[in-house]
Structure formats: structure tokens, C-alpha cells
Design an enzyme around this catalytic site. Structure first.
Site, mmCIF file in Angstrom:
data_model
loop_
_atom_site.group_PDB
_atom_site.id
_atom_site.type_symbol
_atom_site.label_atom_id
_atom_site.label_comp_id
_atom_site.label_asym_id
_atom_site.label_seq_id
_atom_site.Cartn_x
_atom_site.Cartn_y
_atom_site.Cartn_z
ATOM 1 N N ASP A 216 0.806 -1.327 -0.243
ATOM 2 C CA ASP A 216 0.257 -0.227 0.522
ATOM 3 C C ASP A 216 0.582 1.156 -0.063
ATOM 4 O O ASP A 216 0.818 2.193 0.080
ATOM 5 C CB ASP A 216 -0.764 -0.121 1.551
ATOM 6 C CG ASP A 216 -1.641 -1.035 1.203
ATOM 7 O OD1 ASP A 216 -2.431 -1.645 0.180
ATOM 8 O OD2 ASP A 216 -2.299 -1.441 2.381
ATOM 9 N N LYS B 78 7.623 22.309 8.484
ATOM 10 C CA LYS B 78 6.580 20.831 7.872
ATOM 11 C C LYS B 78 5.436 21.065 8.823
ATOM 12 O O LYS B 78 4.645 20.411 8.642
ATOM 13 C CB LYS B 78 7.354 19.570 7.867
ATOM 14 C CG LYS B 78 8.550 19.541 7.198
ATOM 15 C CD LYS B 78 9.478 17.721 7.314
ATOM 16 C CE LYS B 78 9.923 17.562 8.792
ATOM 17 N NZ LYS B 78 10.816 16.906 8.442
ATOM 18 N N ASP C 183 3.923 3.583 -1.670
ATOM 19 C CA ASP C 183 4.835 4.034 -3.514
ATOM 20 C C ASP C 183 5.953 4.513 -3.032
ATOM 21 O O ASP C 183 7.135 4.709 -3.225
ATOM 22 C CB ASP C 183 3.528 4.977 -4.000
ATOM 23 C CG ASP C 183 2.516 3.441 -4.823
ATOM 24 O OD1 ASP C 183 3.124 2.495 -5.215
ATOM 25 O OD2 ASP C 183 1.917 3.764 -5.518
ATOM 26 N N ASP D 258 10.096 13.002 13.660
ATOM 27 C CA ASP D 258 10.451 12.496 15.929
ATOM 28 C C ASP D 258 9.404 13.476 16.365
ATOM 29 O O ASP D 258 9.324 14.013 16.866
ATOM 30 C CB ASP D 258 12.129 12.834 15.977
ATOM 31 C CG ASP D 258 12.547 13.375 15.966
ATOM 32 O OD1 ASP D 258 13.090 14.732 16.255
ATOM 33 O OD2 ASP D 258 12.106 14.288 14.603
#
Length: 221
Positions: free
Chosen positions: A8, A148, A10, A173
């Protein structure tokens, strides 16, 4: 930790500091080495250095500035990149991270590094640890102008590399970043239980936690 269903997945998106590299280097630099060098270079006590640095750290945590060496060099009037080189001998891979990277690459998965680290910090680390050959791309959040933690990072990443979040694995993390990825729709998420080898394990809350990279290789082929 539940086994990954590799059929599942890629695309494998990987953080760097605390995920592939031992976070001890960064923690030691920002919490020990930088305050000491700040004190020496500005002619203040170590205690005064920490008093001056702490509110700046708290104010910028989680922002792009937090990760930006240019920002800290200007803010602190210090050559941050050069100071980071002074402790570069502490830069180290987490155990078996390279074994995992090689296996995922050889299995034909897309492997992309996504880090909040500034390009100068990234280059310091790549000079010490040969990570680059494992990756299709090495992406710094500074390339996009958003950390992010910000939803706009994920939109920019999607526009850049055209990945399917529903068929992607992301390991990081930092829980706030994993939550940002989850909100974007990344389906397979793993936290890191012990990003700093010199500190104890952490509570990864709602996220399954990675302890050993070799355990992820089951079913990968």
C-alpha cells in the site's frame, strides 16, 4: 508497532534529524555548545548566555526561523555554520537507518528526504554521512518558505513531487509535524521513540513508534 503493508506504500518520506540521524548532535549544539560559545564570544557568563538565548528559542520554536542558520547568525551575531562544524564529529546515523534506506530504495519505492534543516545545516551533515545516494530528492522546507508544521509546506511538496498521500509513509520525530502530515492526508505515519540516543524514550502519544529500523523491513521485497 504494527507491521507495514508495503503493497500500500509507493512513496517513503523521511525526516533527517532525530529520524535518520541521532538527535544528540543537534541537542548538544543548541543546548550546550552554542550557549558556551555565545558566552565566550560576547563576553558574558554562561548563565547570562542561557538567560538571553532562552526567550529567543521559545519565541521562534516551530517557525521557519527556528531552523534557519542565517536567522540565528544575524540574531546572535555569531557564525552559526562555522560553530556547527566545531561539533560535527557528533553527527551520526541512527542504527540500521542505512540498511533501511538501501532496502526501500532497492524495493523500488520513491524515497524523499524532507527536512526543516537549513541548506547549510543539511550540507554539514551530508559531508559527514553519505545519505544523498539513497534519495530521489533532498528537500529543505526553506526551499518552500514554510516549515513542515505548516499546511502550506505539504501543498508545496505535493505540487513539487506529485505524490499520493494515501500511498505514502512518513517518519518523523516531531509530533506536531506528524499531525500536520496527517491533516494533509498522509496515510502511513510513524514517530520515533528515542530520537536522541543519550536521552530516554519519549511518549509518541497517538502515533505508532519506531524503535528499530530492521523491524520495518518485514514484507518489503
Amino acid at each position: 508497532m504494527p507491521a507495514l503493508n508495503w503493497s500500500d506504500i509507493d512513496t517513503v518520506l523521511l525526516d533527517m534529524d532525530g529520524t535518520l540521524l541521532d538527535l544528540h548532535y543537534d541537542n548538544h549544539f543548541w543546548l550546550e555548545h552554542l550557549p558556551q560559545r555565545y558566552a565566550e564570544l560576547h563576553g558574558v557568563s554562561r548563565a547570562m548566555a542561557e538567560l538571553e538565548l532562552q526567550p529567543l528559542f521559545e519565541k521562534n520554536a516551530g517557525s521557519l526561523n527556528w531552523y534557519c542558520l542565517d536567522f540565528w547568525s544575524a540574531e546572535l551575531n555569531l557564525p552559526i555554520r562555522e560553530l556547527k562544524l566545531e561539533t560535527a564529529d557528533l553527527i551520526a546515523l541512527r542504527p540500521d537507518a542505512d540498511v533501511f534506506l538501501a532496502a526501500v530504495r532497492d524495493a523500488g519505492k520513491r524515497v524523499v528526504l524532507i527536512t526543516n534543516a537549513h541548506r547549510d545545516s543539511l550540507s554539514v551533515k551530508l559531508e559527514r554521512v553519505a545519505l544523498a545516494p539513497y534519495f530521489e530528492r533532498l528537500i529543505s522546507s526553506h526551499d518552500y518558505g514554510f516549515p513542515k508544521e505548516d499546511a502550506q509546506f505539504w501543498n508545496a511538496l505535493q505540487a513539487d513531487i506529485n505524490f499520493d498521500p494515501a500511498r505514502s509513509l512518513f517518519i518523523d520525530d516531531t509530533l506536531a509535524i506528524l499531525r500536520s502530515a496527517r491533516a494533509f492526508g498522509v496515510a502511513h505515519l510513524l514517530a520515533v521513540r528515542q530520537p536522541d540516543s543519550r536521552k530516554g524514550p519519549r511518549d509518541t502519544q497517538e502515533f505508532a513508534a519506531l524503535d528499530d529500523y530492521r523491524t520495518l523491513l518485514e514484507g518489503l521485497g
